[in-house]
Design a protein around this motif. Sequence first.
Motif, mmCIF file in Angstrom:
data_model
loop_
_atom_site.group_PDB
_atom_site.id
_atom_site.type_symbol
_atom_site.label_atom_id
_atom_site.label_comp_id
_atom_site.label_asym_id
_atom_site.label_seq_id
_atom_site.Cartn_x
_atom_site.Cartn_y
_atom_site.Cartn_z
ATOM 1 N N TRP A 163 0.898 -1.479 -0.025
ATOM 2 C CA TRP A 163 -0.038 -0.065 0.061
ATOM 3 C C TRP A 163 0.839 1.440 0.113
ATOM 4 O O TRP A 163 0.417 2.317 -0.530
ATOM 5 C CB TRP A 163 -0.897 0.036 1.372
ATOM 6 N N ALA A 164 2.104 1.238 0.438
ATOM 7 C CA ALA A 164 2.919 2.450 0.581
ATOM 8 C C ALA A 164 3.803 2.608 -0.474
ATOM 9 O O ALA A 164 4.201 3.899 -0.928
ATOM 10 C CB ALA A 164 3.880 2.249 1.874
ATOM 11 N N ARG A 196 6.312 6.301 -4.811
ATOM 12 C CA ARG A 196 6.423 6.510 -6.482
ATOM 13 C C ARG A 196 6.003 7.643 -6.926
ATOM 14 O O ARG A 196 6.287 8.100 -8.026
ATOM 15 C CB ARG A 196 6.065 5.265 -7.225
ATOM 16 N N GLU A 197 5.042 8.265 -6.114
ATOM 17 C CA GLU A 197 4.709 9.854 -6.462
ATOM 18 C C GLU A 197 5.976 10.651 -6.453
ATOM 19 O O GLU A 197 6.045 11.702 -7.334
ATOM 20 C CB GLU A 197 3.616 10.202 -5.451
ATOM 21 N N VAL A 198 6.897 10.425 -5.627
ATOM 22 C CA VAL A 198 8.106 11.300 -5.582
ATOM 23 C C VAL A 198 9.365 10.376 -6.291
ATOM 24 O O VAL A 198 10.110 11.232 -7.026
ATOM 25 C CB VAL A 198 8.557 11.173 -4.041
ATOM 26 N N ILE A 228 10.063 9.275 5.220
ATOM 27 C CA ILE A 228 9.183 8.876 6.208
ATOM 28 C C ILE A 228 7.722 9.258 5.659
ATOM 29 O O ILE A 228 7.637 10.128 5.048
ATOM 30 C CB ILE A 228 9.662 10.246 7.338
ATOM 31 N N LEU A 229 7.071 8.536 6.265
ATOM 32 C CA LEU A 229 5.537 8.665 5.804
ATOM 33 C C LEU A 229 4.824 8.838 7.294
ATOM 34 O O LEU A 229 4.827 8.057 8.218
ATOM 35 C CB LEU A 229 5.177 7.266 5.083
ATOM 36 N N LYS A 230 3.788 9.875 7.135
ATOM 37 C CA LYS A 230 3.204 10.004 8.380
ATOM 38 C C LYS A 230 1.906 10.074 7.942
ATOM 39 O O LYS A 230 1.163 10.592 6.983
ATOM 40 C CB LYS A 230 3.453 11.755 8.828
ATOM 41 N N VAL A 231 0.973 9.284 8.685
ATOM 42 C CA VAL A 231 -0.520 9.003 8.396
ATOM 43 C C VAL A 231 -1.272 9.687 9.656
ATOM 44 O O VAL A 231 -0.993 9.293 10.686
ATOM 45 C CB VAL A 231 -0.703 7.485 8.480
ATOM 46 N N TYR A 232 -2.110 10.402 9.283
ATOM 47 C CA TYR A 232 -2.982 11.351 10.346
ATOM 48 C C TYR A 232 -4.296 10.576 10.743
ATOM 49 O O TYR A 232 -4.917 9.924 9.714
ATOM 50 C CB TYR A 232 -3.355 12.753 9.773
ATOM 51 N N ALA A 233 -4.447 10.623 11.831
ATOM 52 C CA ALA A 233 -5.965 10.030 12.304
ATOM 53 C C ALA A 233 -6.760 11.045 11.897
ATOM 54 O O ALA A 233 -6.651 12.267 11.476
ATOM 55 C CB ALA A 233 -5.799 10.481 14.024
ATOM 56 N N PRO A 234 -8.022 10.413 11.662
ATOM 57 C CA PRO A 234 -8.979 11.198 10.578
ATOM 58 C C PRO A 234 -9.380 12.814 11.209
ATOM 59 O O PRO A 234 -9.520 13.628 10.533
ATOM 60 C CB PRO A 234 -10.259 10.315 10.879
ATOM 61 N N ASP A 237 -5.897 11.753 0.904
ATOM 62 C CA ASP A 237 -6.495 10.623 1.039
ATOM 63 C C ASP A 237 -5.561 9.430 0.878
ATOM 64 O O ASP A 237 -6.218 8.399 0.242
ATOM 65 C CB ASP A 237 -7.646 10.537 0.551
ATOM 66 N N GLY A 238 -4.407 9.610 1.097
ATOM 67 C CA GLY A 238 -3.587 8.344 0.433
ATOM 68 C C GLY A 238 -3.429 7.131 1.186
ATOM 69 O O GLY A 238 -3.028 6.289 0.314
ATOM 70 N N ALA A 239 -3.854 7.065 2.400
ATOM 71 C CA ALA A 239 -3.545 5.616 3.040
ATOM 72 C C ALA A 239 -4.995 4.895 2.590
ATOM 73 O O ALA A 239 -5.927 5.320 2.209
ATOM 74 C CB ALA A 239 -3.762 5.841 4.531
ATOM 75 N N PRO A 240 -4.669 3.726 2.573
ATOM 76 C CA PRO A 240 -5.715 2.743 2.274
ATOM 77 C C PRO A 240 -7.277 2.940 2.828
ATOM 78 O O PRO A 240 -8.190 2.716 2.177
ATOM 79 C CB PRO A 240 -5.237 1.391 2.856
ATOM 80 N N ASP A 241 -7.336 3.464 3.929
ATOM 81 C CA ASP A 241 -8.529 3.694 4.535
ATOM 82 C C ASP A 241 -9.018 5.271 4.377
ATOM 83 O O ASP A 241 -9.944 5.571 5.095
ATOM 84 C CB ASP A 241 -8.512 3.423 6.292
ATOM 85 N N GLY A 242 -8.285 5.962 3.583
ATOM 86 C CA GLY A 242 -8.480 7.331 3.211
ATOM 87 C C GLY A 242 -7.951 8.301 3.985
ATOM 88 O O GLY A 242 -8.324 9.433 3.763
ATOM 89 N N ARG A 243 -7.032 8.150 5.027
ATOM 90 C CA ARG A 243 -6.458 9.146 5.799
ATOM 91 C C ARG A 243 -5.425 9.745 4.991
ATOM 92 O O ARG A 243 -4.856 9.524 4.061
ATOM 93 C CB ARG A 243 -6.041 8.303 6.945
#
Length: 321
Positions: A13-14, A19-21, A54-60, A93-99
């Motif tokens: 998923w990551a 690859r966007e970068v 580093i990848l940062k995923v935010y709580a909704p 909304d890049g995380a699999p659950d839309g976060r």
Amino acid sequence: MPQPDQLPPGTAWAEPLVREVFPEAEVIELLPRTGGRLSTVYELRCADPAHSVILKVYAPEWAWKQAKEVHVYRILAGLDTLPVPRVLHHTPDGAPDGRAVTILGLLDGRPLSEASKDLDAEQIPPFYREMGAALATIHQVGQEAYGYLTNRILDPRPDNGTYMRHQFAKKLAEFKALGGDDRLHDAVARRIERDGALFDNCRAAVLCHNDLHEGNVLVTTGDATRVTGIIDVENAIAADPLIDLAKTDYYALGRGEPERRALLAGYGPLPADAPERLDLYRLYHALELWDWFRSIGTEGPLDAIAADITRLAGHRSDTPS
């Protein structure tokens, strides 16, 4: 609310995000890094180390902080001597659950809070000297008003006295609503009534990191002992630079005078009223921290913080600090 460990296992998923970068990147490992209640942080290791990020995923409910971090990091990137991560990509909304997800450049080092466990006591103050110098650099960025910062100043206040009286009133109301001791509440209120005029001595707001503690400072040790990164700008505000310095000092839990002296020496010259103003800001940070721990149900530190509030609320501004 989706929890960080509910993200799909593995790296598939990551990889599209990286690859966007780096279009040819091949993710080989996904490692949890230091995170918090607002976001989860991963190190994405790639086959080509130069592509690791580093990848940062935010709580909704905290996704709005993404725009803030991107804004502040880009400001700080303009300060050439300050080691901050570069914003490489961000998506709502890049995380699999839309976060929301932000990709940051990977800096060398590990948090001082971790590295310090392997260091002798005399090795710690030099890092605090560098932390003081980093704060002085950040404070070169002036702000047009006082207040909480996103990609703009929310509810801007025209002067520091207005801003800090508002902040203390808000935190005292929270303290009372959370069941704080009425006598302690009143002692803080009296202290601000008595010495709050000191807030008016700050004539200009600056950008403040507002969370520069050992967990948010990356360091290397050994032959090249130094600060290699200043991270986590989620709490940035526009305010009196001394409120920032006081937070780093107050959050140096378990440290002592050698670290405090090094921090102040690294920062440089201070105004004549700095000891008194710093004490008022330490009081604010103690009150804020008590409110935060109580609000999330963390009871263990509360008595020690209440003791700090008692001590700081009783301090007179005409008494040597």
